[in-house]
Design a protein around this motif. Sequence first.
Motif, PDB file in Angstrom:
ATOM      1  N   ALA A  47      -9.487   4.513   8.199  1.00 28.92           N
ATOM      2  CA  ALA A  47      -8.668   4.276   9.387  1.00 28.92           C
ATOM      3  C   ALA A  47      -8.605   2.786   9.678  1.00 28.92           C
ATOM      4  O   ALA A  47      -9.574   2.061   9.465  1.00 28.92           O
ATOM      5  CB  ALA A  47      -9.271   5.019  10.572  1.00 28.92           C
ATOM      6  N   LEU A  48      -7.459   2.349  10.168  1.00 28.74           N
ATOM      7  CA  LEU A  48      -7.247   0.935  10.509  1.00 28.74           C
ATOM      8  C   LEU A  48      -7.673  -0.001   9.386  1.00 28.74           C
ATOM      9  O   LEU A  48      -8.290  -1.041   9.611  1.00 28.74           O
ATOM     10  CB  LEU A  48      -7.947   0.595  11.827  1.00 28.74           C
ATOM     11  N   HIS A  49      -7.327   0.395   8.184  1.00 28.28           N
ATOM     12  CA  HIS A  49      -7.619  -0.412   6.997  1.00 28.28           C
ATOM     13  C   HIS A  49      -6.612  -1.567   6.949  1.00 28.28           C
ATOM     14  O   HIS A  49      -5.424  -1.353   7.121  1.00 28.28           O
ATOM     15  CB  HIS A  49      -7.473   0.492   5.764  1.00 28.28           C
ATOM     16  N   PRO A  50      -7.053  -2.782   6.717  1.00 32.18           N
ATOM     17  CA  PRO A  50      -6.097  -3.898   6.658  1.00 32.18           C
ATOM     18  C   PRO A  50      -5.227  -3.782   5.399  1.00 32.18           C
ATOM     19  O   PRO A  50      -5.594  -3.063   4.470  1.00 32.18           O
ATOM     20  CB  PRO A  50      -6.984  -5.132   6.594  1.00 32.18           C
ATOM     21  N   PRO A  51      -4.119  -4.490   5.358  1.00 31.43           N
ATOM     22  CA  PRO A  51      -3.286  -4.502   4.161  1.00 31.43           C
ATOM     23  C   PRO A  51      -4.126  -4.869   2.937  1.00 31.43           C
ATOM     24  O   PRO A  51      -4.953  -5.771   2.996  1.00 31.43           O
ATOM     25  CB  PRO A  51      -2.238  -5.579   4.452  1.00 31.43           C
TER      26      PRO A  51
ATOM     27  N   ILE B  43       0.056  -1.290   1.587  1.00 28.33           N
ATOM     28  CA  ILE B  43       0.833  -2.536   1.607  1.00 28.33           C
ATOM     29  C   ILE B  43       0.772  -3.185   2.983  1.00 28.33           C
ATOM     30  O   ILE B  43       0.622  -4.399   3.122  1.00 28.33           O
ATOM     31  CB  ILE B  43       2.290  -2.254   1.188  1.00 28.33           C
ATOM     32  N   LEU B  44       0.900  -2.364   4.045  1.00 24.01           N
ATOM     33  CA  LEU B  44       0.854  -2.907   5.412  1.00 24.01           C
ATOM     34  C   LEU B  44      -0.316  -2.319   6.202  1.00 24.01           C
ATOM     35  O   LEU B  44      -0.279  -2.228   7.413  1.00 24.01           O
ATOM     36  CB  LEU B  44       2.178  -2.627   6.131  1.00 24.01           C
ATOM     37  N   GLY B  45      -1.358  -1.870   5.509  1.00 21.80           N
ATOM     38  CA  GLY B  45      -2.525  -1.347   6.209  1.00 21.80           C
ATOM     39  C   GLY B  45      -2.353   0.100   6.633  1.00 21.80           C
ATOM     40  O   GLY B  45      -1.361   0.755   6.296  1.00 21.80           O
ATOM     41  N   THR B  46      -3.373   0.594   7.378  1.00 20.27           N
ATOM     42  CA  THR B  46      -3.289   1.971   7.862  1.00 20.27           C
ATOM     43  C   THR B  46      -3.455   2.001   9.383  1.00 20.27           C
ATOM     44  O   THR B  46      -3.905   1.037   9.989  1.00 20.27           O
ATOM     45  CB  THR B  46      -4.380   2.882   7.256  1.00 20.27           C
TER      46      THR B  46
ATOM     47  N   HIS C  41      -6.745  -5.416  14.878  1.00 20.50           N
ATOM     48  CA  HIS C  41      -6.005  -4.817  13.760  1.00 20.50           C
ATOM     49  C   HIS C  41      -4.519  -5.131  13.908  1.00 20.50           C
ATOM     50  O   HIS C  41      -3.713  -4.246  14.152  1.00 20.50           O
ATOM     51  CB  HIS C  41      -6.214  -3.295  13.722  1.00 20.50           C
ATOM     52  N   PRO C  42      -4.148  -6.407  13.813  1.00 16.27           N
ATOM     53  CA  PRO C  42      -2.763  -6.795  14.131  1.00 16.27           C
ATOM     54  C   PRO C  42      -1.702  -6.126  13.243  1.00 16.27           C
ATOM     55  O   PRO C  42      -0.542  -6.103  13.616  1.00 16.27           O
ATOM     56  CB  PRO C  42      -2.757  -8.318  13.936  1.00 16.27           C
ATOM     57  N   TRP C  43      -2.111  -5.572  12.099  1.00 11.79           N
ATOM     58  CA  TRP C  43      -1.110  -4.978  11.212  1.00 11.79           C
ATOM     59  C   TRP C  43      -0.439  -3.739  11.800  1.00 11.79           C
ATOM     60  O   TRP C  43       0.565  -3.302  11.289  1.00 11.79           O
ATOM     61  CB  TRP C  43      -1.704  -4.667   9.839  1.00 11.79           C
TER      62      TRP C  43
END
Lengths: 336, 237
Positions: free
Chosen positions: A40-44, A105-108, A298-300
């Motif tokens: 969860a909330l994995h960065p790109p 590509i853009l995180g989760t 988590h700005p993504w």
Amino acid sequence: MKRGFLFGVAILFLGGLTLATAFADRVAPYDPNLENRAQALHPPTPLHFWDEKGEFHKRPFVYATQMGYEANMLRTYSQVLKKKCFLRRGRHAPLGVQAPGKLYILGTDSRGRDIFSRILYGARTSLSIGILGAFVSVAFGFLVGALAGYFGGWIDHLLMRVAEFFIMMPALYLLLALRGALPPTLDSFQVYLLIVLILSAIGWGGVARVIRGMVLSLRERDFVLAARVLGRRTPEILFRHILPHTYGYLAVIVSISIPGYIFGESFLSVLGLGIQEPAISWGNLLTESLSYSVVRFHPWVLFPGLFIFLTAFCLNIIGDALKASQSPEDKLKENV
Amino acid sequence: MNTLIDVKDLVLDYPKGPRFGPMSFSIAEKEAFGLVGESGAGKSTVALALMNVLKFKGGRKLKGKIERHCSAKEIAYVPQDPAAALDPLFTVGSQIRELGCSEVAILEALEKVKLPLTGMSLKSYPHELSGGMLQRLLIAMALVRRPKLLIADEPTSSLDVIHQAEIMKLFHAVRAEGISVLFITHHLPLAMDLCSRMAVLYEGKIVETGIPREIYEAPRHEFTRRLLEAVPVLEVA
């Protein structure tokens, strides 16, 4: 030259986005509803060409990641350096990586769903609402404006006062009031149609006023008189000699107003009044970012917003280009 | 000679503003009738009333009688500004075809006005033609329906003298074909050149009617005299 370049970029972006959206099941790396709670909330995911030993690989790769917690109980993902997962064709999508790596590509988001895949699927809702809303409202405004302008008198008076009522109302409150007045328990398709309707109801007034003004001046032109001398009937004159002069404006206003409808949908969905989960739209993707702490760390999760911005920007460029192509100077240049 | 149009005591009332009329005149078959007057005298309004396309807005009222002894389709109109009378969005060709006449009739009419618009130039847009060409085209468009009466509202006022002379030649030819012409102008010599009878309009009233020679030799009204005096005489220094 510069305008042409921007126009090309805008067309490319929107064309690419539309294609990717239409074929989202073949392009998106993951199922948009697939939840991977462990990520969860994995960065790109960054792509690498050089590994930890400084060795170059022709084929880019990602490292598998492992979740941990830091002192403030925030999730952190560390790359497991031994696990290189090379880029390859995915099972369904053109892009994928070897297991156990993941290509976000853009995180989760907070439930471990791939944001990029969700943006592609969400674009189906958001873009179509934008286009449909713009078309419905412009078509309605066009009809009302044409009738008011051509017939004048009390018809004009009545239609314009109604239009002014809708123009005068602050759009935000009207949007909320209309949504509030309608039943909350609807399936997602009904909500979809409802949003199109509500957004169109807000937008038609301005178009109607402009079209009315154009028709009002066009009907006094000599070629309309000439058509009347020839004994042409009203609808014939209206459709053949008056309304064609407004089509250029319509093309411009449609392309310029689509972003407004995308914003409207996002606005309603962010507040939970629009498209609801499990249906996906750019608006409800942004509900994630309503919490400051999420955005802070988590700005993504804001990437859907970037897509809304880019789409609006490109549509405005296209609208500007269309408007410019309508101007008499350009027409003259063409004819020289 | 049969009368084509008979206007009796035509009055046009505006609630606030000038009042036109009463005016009475008639146009016979195969006759050229001139209507001369200054700007704002009501010349164009009369033309619109004759064609039954005058709009009644702002309390404008029309009284009196207009008897037409020909159908509305047999009245054709040549407007003042040829560039404005054609829809700028469509090609010249498509607008001619809109008249619903056969290609042969169209080509024949174009031949008459000496405007050889072949396939290529029929595809041109109104702004691509010159003023003189456009005015010829409009006359052709008026003739193509074989009218009995041609109403021309200041047909030469936007043209230079050379083109004006050419267009006047065309009107003479039209007359020679037996088509009646109502020639509306502010330029007295033009009306005198073409018309068999004419009326002078001043402040909404007909102040003088007669054949051009009589009016030229013995104008009865002060305004006519002023019009005649205003005609420039070529004096070379």
